[in-house]
Design a protein around this motif. Structure first.
Motif, PDB file in Angstrom:
ATOM      1  N   THR A 154       0.829  -1.204   0.000  1.00  0.00           N
ATOM      2  CA  THR A 154       0.000   0.000   0.000  1.00  0.00           C
ATOM      3  C   THR A 154       0.862   1.252   0.000  1.00  0.00           C
ATOM      4  O   THR A 154       1.919   1.300   0.629  1.00  0.00           O
ATOM      5  CB  THR A 154      -0.952   0.038   1.211  1.00  0.00           C
ATOM      6  OG1 THR A 154      -1.769   1.212   1.125  1.00  0.00           O
ATOM      7  CG2 THR A 154      -0.188   0.080   2.534  1.00  0.00           C
ATOM      8  N   SER A 155       0.407   2.246  -0.731  1.00  0.00           N
ATOM      9  CA  SER A 155       1.003   3.573  -0.700  1.00  0.00           C
ATOM     10  C   SER A 155      -0.086   4.629  -0.648  1.00  0.00           C
ATOM     11  O   SER A 155       0.187   5.816  -0.765  1.00  0.00           O
ATOM     12  CB  SER A 155       1.888   3.797  -1.934  1.00  0.00           C
ATOM     13  OG  SER A 155       2.613   5.000  -1.815  1.00  0.00           O
ATOM     14  N   SER A 156      -1.316   4.201  -0.479  1.00  0.00           N
ATOM     15  CA  SER A 156      -2.442   5.129  -0.450  1.00  0.00           C
ATOM     16  C   SER A 156      -2.360   6.057   0.757  1.00  0.00           C
ATOM     17  O   SER A 156      -1.855   5.678   1.812  1.00  0.00           O
ATOM     18  CB  SER A 156      -3.762   4.350  -0.415  1.00  0.00           C
ATOM     19  OG  SER A 156      -4.859   5.233  -0.296  1.00  0.00           O
ATOM     20  N   ASP A 157      -2.866   7.275   0.594  1.00  0.00           N
ATOM     21  CA  ASP A 157      -2.908   8.218   1.719  1.00  0.00           C
ATOM     22  C   ASP A 157      -4.273   8.235   2.400  1.00  0.00           C
ATOM     23  O   ASP A 157      -4.541   9.099   3.237  1.00  0.00           O
ATOM     24  CB  ASP A 157      -2.536   9.629   1.249  1.00  0.00           C
ATOM     25  CG  ASP A 157      -3.433  10.149   0.137  1.00  0.00           C
ATOM     26  OD1 ASP A 157      -4.299   9.384  -0.345  1.00  0.00           O
ATOM     27  OD2 ASP A 157      -3.277  11.324  -0.247  1.00  0.00           O
ATOM     28  N   GLN A 158      -5.140   7.251   2.061  1.00  0.00           N
ATOM     29  CA  GLN A 158      -6.473   7.171   2.671  1.00  0.00           C
ATOM     30  C   GLN A 158      -6.835   5.694   2.853  1.00  0.00           C
ATOM     31  O   GLN A 158      -7.210   5.027   1.894  1.00  0.00           O
ATOM     32  CB  GLN A 158      -7.525   7.850   1.775  1.00  0.00           C
ATOM     33  CG  GLN A 158      -7.231   9.300   1.413  1.00  0.00           C
ATOM     34  CD  GLN A 158      -7.614  10.275   2.505  1.00  0.00           C
ATOM     35  OE1 GLN A 158      -8.304   9.926   3.462  1.00  0.00           O
ATOM     36  NE2 GLN A 158      -7.168  11.512   2.364  1.00  0.00           N
ATOM     37  N   TRP A 159      -6.706   5.156   4.074  1.00  0.00           N
ATOM     38  CA  TRP A 159      -7.016   3.745   4.281  1.00  0.00           C
ATOM     39  C   TRP A 159      -7.392   3.492   5.736  1.00  0.00           C
ATOM     40  O   TRP A 159      -7.136   4.317   6.611  1.00  0.00           O
ATOM     41  CB  TRP A 159      -5.847   2.839   3.878  1.00  0.00           C
ATOM     42  CG  TRP A 159      -4.504   3.206   4.438  1.00  0.00           C
ATOM     43  CD1 TRP A 159      -3.486   3.860   3.788  1.00  0.00           C
ATOM     44  CD2 TRP A 159      -3.999   2.940   5.767  1.00  0.00           C
ATOM     45  NE1 TRP A 159      -2.405   4.021   4.607  1.00  0.00           N
ATOM     46  CE2 TRP A 159      -2.693   3.467   5.824  1.00  0.00           C
ATOM     47  CE3 TRP A 159      -4.522   2.323   6.893  1.00  0.00           C
ATOM     48  CZ2 TRP A 159      -1.903   3.391   6.980  1.00  0.00           C
ATOM     49  CZ3 TRP A 159      -3.745   2.253   8.046  1.00  0.00           C
ATOM     50  CH2 TRP A 159      -2.453   2.770   8.076  1.00  0.00           C
ATOM     51  N   SER A 165      -9.344  -6.625   8.464  1.00  0.00           N
ATOM     52  CA  SER A 165      -9.712  -6.110   7.142  1.00  0.00           C
ATOM     53  C   SER A 165      -8.913  -4.854   6.843  1.00  0.00           C
ATOM     54  O   SER A 165      -8.493  -4.138   7.752  1.00  0.00           O
ATOM     55  CB  SER A 165     -11.213  -5.804   7.064  1.00  0.00           C
ATOM     56  OG  SER A 165     -11.547  -4.710   7.896  1.00  0.00           O
ATOM     57  N   PHE A 166      -8.714  -4.611   5.550  1.00  0.00           N
ATOM     58  CA  PHE A 166      -7.999  -3.416   5.094  1.00  0.00           C
ATOM     59  C   PHE A 166      -8.771  -2.822   3.935  1.00  0.00           C
ATOM     60  O   PHE A 166      -9.104  -3.525   2.981  1.00  0.00           O
ATOM     61  CB  PHE A 166      -6.574  -3.769   4.655  1.00  0.00           C
ATOM     62  CG  PHE A 166      -5.842  -2.614   4.024  1.00  0.00           C
ATOM     63  CD1 PHE A 166      -5.445  -1.525   4.785  1.00  0.00           C
ATOM     64  CD2 PHE A 166      -5.560  -2.602   2.673  1.00  0.00           C
ATOM     65  CE1 PHE A 166      -4.781  -0.453   4.206  1.00  0.00           C
ATOM     66  CE2 PHE A 166      -4.892  -1.542   2.079  1.00  0.00           C
ATOM     67  CZ  PHE A 166      -4.508  -0.465   2.859  1.00  0.00           C
ATOM     68  N   VAL A 167      -9.075  -1.521   4.019  1.00  0.00           N
ATOM     69  CA  VAL A 167      -9.905  -0.861   3.015  1.00  0.00           C
ATOM     70  C   VAL A 167      -9.258   0.449   2.591  1.00  0.00           C
ATOM     71  O   VAL A 167      -8.789   1.221   3.433  1.00  0.00           O
ATOM     72  CB  VAL A 167     -11.323  -0.575   3.566  1.00  0.00           C
ATOM     73  CG1 VAL A 167     -12.150   0.180   2.533  1.00  0.00           C
ATOM     74  CG2 VAL A 167     -12.024  -1.863   3.964  1.00  0.00           C
ATOM     75  N   ILE A 168      -9.213   0.698   1.281  1.00  0.00           N
ATOM     76  CA  ILE A 168      -8.822   2.006   0.762  1.00  0.00           C
ATOM     77  C   ILE A 168     -10.044   2.918   0.814  1.00  0.00           C
ATOM     78  O   ILE A 168     -11.117   2.549   0.335  1.00  0.00           O
ATOM     79  CB  ILE A 168      -8.294   1.888  -0.679  1.00  0.00           C
ATOM     80  CG1 ILE A 168      -7.028   1.024  -0.716  1.00  0.00           C
ATOM     81  CG2 ILE A 168      -7.999   3.269  -1.258  1.00  0.00           C
ATOM     82  CD1 ILE A 168      -6.545   0.728  -2.113  1.00  0.00           C
ATOM     83  N   ASN A 169      -9.895   4.089   1.397  1.00  0.00           N
ATOM     84  CA  ASN A 169     -11.047   4.957   1.640  1.00  0.00           C
ATOM     85  C   ASN A 169     -11.299   5.982   0.546  1.00  0.00           C
ATOM     86  O   ASN A 169     -12.201   6.805   0.670  1.00  0.00           O
ATOM     87  CB  ASN A 169     -10.885   5.680   2.982  1.00  0.00           C
ATOM     88  CG  ASN A 169     -10.888   4.712   4.148  1.00  0.00           C
ATOM     89  OD1 ASN A 169     -11.514   3.659   4.081  1.00  0.00           O
ATOM     90  ND2 ASN A 169     -10.174   5.046   5.210  1.00  0.00           N
ATOM     91  N   HIS A 170     -10.515   5.959  -0.527  1.00  0.00           N
ATOM     92  CA  HIS A 170     -10.770   6.881  -1.631  1.00  0.00           C
ATOM     93  C   HIS A 170     -12.085   6.549  -2.325  1.00  0.00           C
ATOM     94  O   HIS A 170     -12.503   5.388  -2.379  1.00  0.00           O
ATOM     95  CB  HIS A 170      -9.650   6.807  -2.672  1.00  0.00           C
ATOM     96  CG  HIS A 170      -8.441   7.613  -2.321  1.00  0.00           C
ATOM     97  ND1 HIS A 170      -8.462   8.980  -2.210  1.00  0.00           N
ATOM     98  CD2 HIS A 170      -7.161   7.245  -2.061  1.00  0.00           C
ATOM     99  CE1 HIS A 170      -7.258   9.422  -1.911  1.00  0.00           C
ATOM    100  NE2 HIS A 170      -6.443   8.388  -1.799  1.00  0.00           N
ATOM    101  N   ARG A 171     -12.719   7.568  -2.853  1.00  0.00           N
ATOM    102  CA  ARG A 171     -13.923   7.344  -3.654  1.00  0.00           C
ATOM    103  C   ARG A 171     -13.546   6.603  -4.935  1.00  0.00           C
ATOM    104  O   ARG A 171     -12.557   6.917  -5.580  1.00  0.00           O
ATOM    105  CB  ARG A 171     -14.569   8.699  -3.974  1.00  0.00           C
ATOM    106  CG  ARG A 171     -15.786   8.620  -4.883  1.00  0.00           C
ATOM    107  CD  ARG A 171     -16.579   9.921  -4.802  1.00  0.00           C
ATOM    108  NE  ARG A 171     -15.790  11.098  -5.139  1.00  0.00           N
ATOM    109  CZ  ARG A 171     -15.722  11.629  -6.365  1.00  0.00           C
ATOM    110  NH1 ARG A 171     -16.384  11.067  -7.349  1.00  0.00           N
ATOM    111  NH2 ARG A 171     -15.015  12.706  -6.594  1.00  0.00           N
TER     112      ARG A 171
END
Length: 233
Positions: A22-27, A164-170
């Motif tokens: 992961t490299s997302s800034d919203q998770w 659980s792991f979720v990306i929160n981006h739309r």
């Protein structure tokens, strides 16, 4: 249910999900846990980020741990890995904790803010702690590089379930930015001041950021599953 049983503290012992980077800034990372026993050795288990980038950034791991022993017993805490040690950064208020209590926990990154929360089902008490990434504090709390979600079993007998792991981006995203330090916003005074955030606030389409410091082409290729998870247009 995953059982961690440790009689001493050894940060080299880690459990992480191998395929996913992961490299997302919203998770958000979620899990439930319970202590088998509560005594002087029931320190707890950390849950958070283990850095896996090819170059740089191996001092940028962050994890949340609900302490079951010591002065911080019952407190949700945020710690930072500095290559050799897990350093306590901040803690939330103490909640009343008994062996066997099921505690729902989550760790959320939203931009440059990371928040850890624990909610005890037995008494509805909540402990929450947060920190803001910054290059301008000492020691720096720099944003993480490409990482895997990881558990750090510190000490004690702890049972973990419902991970659980979720990306929160739309989703779906119209654009995905894949870059390095500049796109991450390194050395920007505020999260909102980074050019990707300016772009996000200037268009109606969803713009997701999968950038991190030290990022290179090979690193970005390793992130393809997450990039595609944004369902980019």
């Amino acid at each position: 249910e995953l059982r961690f049983v440790q009689t001493d503290q050894n940060t080299a012992r880690q459990v992480y999900y191998q395929p996913w980077l992961t490299s997302s800034d919203q998770w958000t990372l979620r899990w439930s846990q319970r202590f088998g026993t509560l005594d002087a050795g029931s320190v707890g288990v950390g849950a958070g980020l283990k850095n896996f980038q090819a170059a740089g950034g191996n001092d940028r791991g962050y994890n949340a741990v609900l302490y079951g022993a010591g002065a911080n017993r019952g407190k949700m805490a945020l710690e930072r890995w500095d290559v050799t040690t897990q350093n306590l950064v901040t803690t939330g208020p103490a909640l009343t904790l008994a062996a066997g209590d099921i505690v729902d926990c989550w760790l959320t990154r939203s931009g440059w803010t990371i928040t850890a929360t624990a909610s005890n089902r037995a008494n509805a008490q909540v402990s929450s702690a947060s920190l803001a990434f910054s290059d301008f504090v000492s020691p720096p709390l720099v944003a993480p590089t490409i990482s895997r979600m990881c558990f750090y079993p510190f000490q004690g007998t702890i049972y973990v379930s419902n991970v659980s792991f979720v990306i929160n981006h739309r989703k779906p995203a119209r654009f995905v930015v894949i870059g390095g330090s500049i796109a991450e916003g390194y050395d920007a005074l505020t999260y909102a001041g980074g050019f990707v955030r300016v772009m996000q606030s200037s268009v109606t389409e969803a713009v997701c950021n999968d950038s991190s410091s030290w990022n290179g082409t090979g690193d970005a290729v390793s992130l393809l599953p997450e990039i595609l998870a944004h369902q980019p247009g």
